[in-house]
Design an enzyme around this catalytic site. Structure first.
Site, short mmCIF file in Angstrom:
data_model
loop_
_atom_site.label_atom_id
_atom_site.label_comp_id
_atom_site.label_asym_id
_atom_site.label_seq_id
_atom_site.Cartn_x
_atom_site.Cartn_y
_atom_site.Cartn_z
N LYS A 1 37.68 39.88 25.76
CA LYS A 1 38.40 40.61 26.81
C LYS A 1 39.86 40.76 26.41
CE LYS A 1 36.20 38.90 30.97
NZ LYS A 1 36.49 38.11 32.15
N SER B 1 41.30 39.60 40.59
CA SER B 1 42.40 39.97 39.70
C SER B 1 42.33 41.44 39.30
CB SER B 1 42.39 39.10 38.45
OG SER B 1 42.58 37.76 38.80
N HIS C 1 43.02 32.46 44.17
CA HIS C 1 42.97 31.34 43.21
C HIS C 1 43.80 30.16 43.73
CE1 HIS C 1 42.33 34.63 39.94
NE2 HIS C 1 41.17 34.07 40.20
#
Ligand code: ADP
Length: 164
Positions: free
Chosen positions: A43, A130, A19
Protein backbone atom coordinates in the site's frame (compact mmCIF):
# COMPACT_ATOMS: atom_id res chain seq x y z
CA UNK A 1 1.98 -9.64 38.25
CA UNK A 2 3.57 -8.49 35.02
CA UNK A 3 2.22 -5.64 32.92
CA UNK A 4 -0.63 -6.52 30.58
CA UNK A 5 0.41 -5.12 27.23
CA UNK A 6 -1.91 -4.86 24.22
CA UNK A 7 -1.07 -4.01 20.63
CA UNK A 8 -3.47 -1.88 18.58
CA UNK A 9 -2.33 -2.42 14.99
CA UNK A 10 -3.50 -0.59 11.89
CA UNK A 11 -2.53 1.51 8.94
CA UNK A 12 -3.60 4.75 10.64
CA UNK A 13 -3.26 6.77 7.43
CA UNK A 14 -4.16 9.05 9.17
CA UNK A 15 -5.09 8.39 12.83
CA UNK A 16 -8.76 9.44 13.30
CA UNK A 17 -11.06 10.24 16.20
CA UNK A 18 -12.43 6.69 15.84
CA UNK A 19 -8.94 5.26 16.37
CA UNK A 20 -8.50 7.54 19.38
CA UNK A 21 -11.82 6.39 20.83
CA UNK A 22 -10.69 2.75 20.61
CA UNK A 23 -7.26 3.62 22.07
CA UNK A 24 -8.85 5.41 25.04
CA UNK A 25 -11.11 2.44 25.77
CA UNK A 26 -8.22 -0.01 25.49
CA UNK A 27 -6.04 2.14 27.76
CA UNK A 28 -8.60 1.68 30.55
CA UNK A 29 -8.54 -2.10 30.25
CA UNK A 30 -4.82 -2.82 29.77
CA UNK A 31 -1.69 -1.58 31.55
CA UNK A 32 0.03 -0.53 28.36
CA UNK A 33 -1.12 0.03 24.77
CA UNK A 34 1.19 0.07 21.78
CA UNK A 35 -0.51 1.72 18.83
CA UNK A 36 1.47 0.13 16.05
CA UNK A 37 1.62 1.04 12.38
CA UNK A 38 1.70 -1.92 10.05
CA UNK A 39 4.26 -1.04 7.39
CA UNK A 40 2.81 -2.52 4.25
CA UNK A 41 4.93 -2.38 1.15
CA UNK A 42 1.90 -3.12 -1.05
CA UNK A 43 0.00 0.00 0.00
CA UNK A 44 1.26 3.47 -0.86
CA UNK A 45 0.22 5.57 2.14
CA UNK A 46 -0.54 9.29 2.05
CA UNK A 47 1.55 9.93 5.18
CA UNK A 48 4.97 8.48 6.02
CA UNK A 49 5.45 6.20 9.02
CA UNK A 50 7.19 9.08 10.85
CA UNK A 51 4.27 11.43 10.20
CA UNK A 52 1.75 8.82 11.32
CA UNK A 53 3.71 8.16 14.52
CA UNK A 54 3.77 11.89 15.19
CA UNK A 55 -0.05 12.04 14.76
CA UNK A 56 -0.57 9.15 17.19
CA UNK A 57 1.79 10.65 19.78
CA UNK A 58 0.15 14.04 19.49
CA UNK A 59 -3.40 12.64 19.81
CA UNK A 60 -2.60 10.35 22.75
CA UNK A 61 -0.52 12.79 24.84
CA UNK A 62 -3.14 12.66 27.60
CA UNK A 63 -2.82 8.87 27.91
CA UNK A 64 0.30 8.03 29.91
CA UNK A 65 0.12 4.30 29.19
CA UNK A 66 -0.04 4.64 25.39
CA UNK A 67 2.93 4.72 23.04
CA UNK A 68 3.41 4.19 19.32
CA UNK A 69 5.60 2.05 17.13
CA UNK A 70 5.67 0.41 13.70
CA UNK A 71 6.29 -3.11 12.50
CA UNK A 72 6.66 -5.15 9.36
CA UNK A 73 5.86 -8.83 8.92
CA UNK A 74 3.71 -11.08 11.06
CA UNK A 75 1.69 -9.28 13.68
CA UNK A 76 1.76 -12.19 16.13
CA UNK A 77 5.56 -12.36 15.96
CA UNK A 78 5.77 -8.65 16.73
CA UNK A 79 3.22 -9.03 19.55
CA UNK A 80 5.18 -11.92 21.03
CA UNK A 81 8.41 -9.93 20.89
CA UNK A 82 6.69 -7.10 22.76
CA UNK A 83 5.32 -9.60 25.32
CA UNK A 84 1.77 -8.54 24.50
CA UNK A 85 -1.17 -10.58 25.72
CA UNK A 86 -3.75 -9.05 23.38
CA UNK A 87 -4.39 -7.53 19.98
CA UNK A 88 -7.00 -4.76 19.94
CA UNK A 89 -9.27 -4.25 16.94
CA UNK A 90 -12.21 -1.92 16.45
CA UNK A 91 -15.57 -3.16 15.21
CA UNK A 92 -17.72 -0.47 13.66
CA UNK A 93 -20.41 -2.47 11.92
CA UNK A 94 -21.29 -5.94 10.71
CA UNK A 95 -19.32 -5.14 7.56
CA UNK A 96 -16.07 -5.25 9.58
CA UNK A 97 -16.93 -8.61 11.04
CA UNK A 98 -16.00 -11.12 8.36
CA UNK A 99 -12.50 -9.82 7.73
CA UNK A 100 -11.79 -9.27 11.43
CA UNK A 101 -13.13 -12.73 12.31
CA UNK A 102 -10.87 -14.38 9.73
CA UNK A 103 -7.83 -12.46 10.86
CA UNK A 104 -8.46 -13.12 14.56
CA UNK A 105 -8.81 -16.86 13.95
CA UNK A 106 -5.67 -16.97 11.83
CA UNK A 107 -3.71 -15.07 14.45
CA UNK A 108 -5.00 -17.44 17.13
CA UNK A 109 -3.92 -20.39 15.03
CA UNK A 110 -0.46 -18.84 14.77
CA UNK A 111 -0.23 -18.02 18.46
CA UNK A 112 -2.88 -19.20 20.87
CA UNK A 113 -1.38 -17.14 23.72
CA UNK A 114 -2.36 -13.82 22.17
CA UNK A 115 -6.06 -12.97 22.29
CA UNK A 116 -7.79 -10.59 19.90
CA UNK A 117 -10.08 -8.21 21.76
CA UNK A 118 -12.75 -6.27 19.85
CA UNK A 119 -13.91 -2.90 21.07
CA UNK A 120 -16.79 -0.81 19.76
CA UNK A 121 -16.35 2.92 19.31
CA UNK A 122 -18.93 5.54 20.16
CA UNK A 123 -21.78 5.41 17.61
CA UNK A 124 -20.76 8.75 16.17
CA UNK A 125 -17.63 7.12 14.75
CA UNK A 126 -19.21 4.09 13.11
CA UNK A 127 -19.06 5.63 9.63
CA UNK A 128 -15.54 6.99 10.03
CA UNK A 129 -12.47 5.55 8.38
CA UNK A 130 -9.12 6.90 7.18
CA UNK A 131 -9.91 6.64 3.48
CA UNK A 132 -13.11 8.71 3.85
CA UNK A 133 -11.12 11.33 5.74
CA UNK A 134 -8.49 11.44 2.96
CA UNK A 135 -11.17 11.75 0.31
CA UNK A 136 -13.09 14.51 2.09
CA UNK A 137 -9.86 16.44 2.70
CA UNK A 138 -8.75 16.00 -0.91
CA UNK A 139 -11.88 17.76 -2.12
CA UNK A 140 -11.68 20.53 0.43
CA UNK A 141 -14.32 19.23 2.88
CA UNK A 142 -14.20 19.94 6.59
CA UNK A 143 -12.53 17.15 8.58
CA UNK A 144 -12.65 18.96 11.91
CA UNK A 145 -13.64 16.60 14.79
CA UNK A 146 -12.96 13.56 12.57
CA UNK A 147 -9.21 13.95 13.12
CA UNK A 148 -6.94 15.93 15.48
CA UNK A 149 -6.16 19.60 14.68
CA UNK A 150 -2.60 18.51 13.74
CA UNK A 151 -3.84 15.92 11.22
CA UNK A 152 -6.35 18.43 9.79
CA UNK A 153 -3.53 20.94 9.30
CA UNK A 154 -1.25 18.37 7.61
CA UNK A 155 -4.10 17.26 5.34
CA UNK A 156 -4.61 20.88 4.28
CA UNK A 157 -0.88 21.14 3.58
CA UNK A 158 -0.96 17.95 1.49
CA UNK A 159 -3.95 18.86 -0.60
CA UNK A 160 -3.69 22.63 -0.57
CA UNK A 161 -6.86 24.66 -0.48
CA UNK A 162 -8.94 23.02 -3.14
CA UNK A 163 -12.42 23.88 -1.92
CA UNK A 164 -14.62 25.70 -4.36
P1 ADP B 1 -6.63 -1.24 8.58
O1 ADP B 1 -6.15 -0.62 7.30
O2 ADP B 1 -5.84 -2.38 9.11
O3 ADP B 1 -8.14 -1.44 8.65
P2 ADP B 1 -7.09 1.06 10.12
O4 ADP B 1 -6.06 2.00 10.60
O5 ADP B 1 -8.11 1.58 9.18
O6 ADP B 1 -6.30 -0.16 9.62
O7 ADP B 1 -7.86 0.46 11.36
C1 ADP B 1 -7.20 -0.15 12.41
C2 ADP B 1 -8.23 -0.70 13.36
O8 ADP B 1 -9.03 0.36 13.83
C3 ADP B 1 -9.20 -1.71 12.76
O9 ADP B 1 -9.52 -2.65 13.75
C4 ADP B 1 -10.41 -0.90 12.43
O10 ADP B 1 -11.58 -1.69 12.48
C5 ADP B 1 -10.39 0.09 13.57
N1 ADP B 1 -11.06 1.33 13.21
C6 ADP B 1 -10.85 2.12 12.15
N2 ADP B 1 -11.67 3.19 12.16
C7 ADP B 1 -12.44 3.07 13.26
C8 ADP B 1 -13.52 3.83 13.82
N3 ADP B 1 -14.00 4.92 13.22
N4 ADP B 1 -14.05 3.37 14.95
C9 ADP B 1 -13.59 2.25 15.52
N5 ADP B 1 -12.62 1.47 15.05
C10 ADP B 1 -12.04 1.88 13.94
Amino acid sequence: MSERIAIYPGTFDPFTSGHLDITERAAKVFDKILVTIARNTKKEPLFSVEERIMFIEDATQHLSNVSSDSFEGLLVSYAQKKKAVAIIRGLRAVSDFEFEFQMALMNRRLNNEITTVFLMPHEKYTYLNSSIVREVAEFGGNVEKLVSPLVAEKLREKFGNRSG
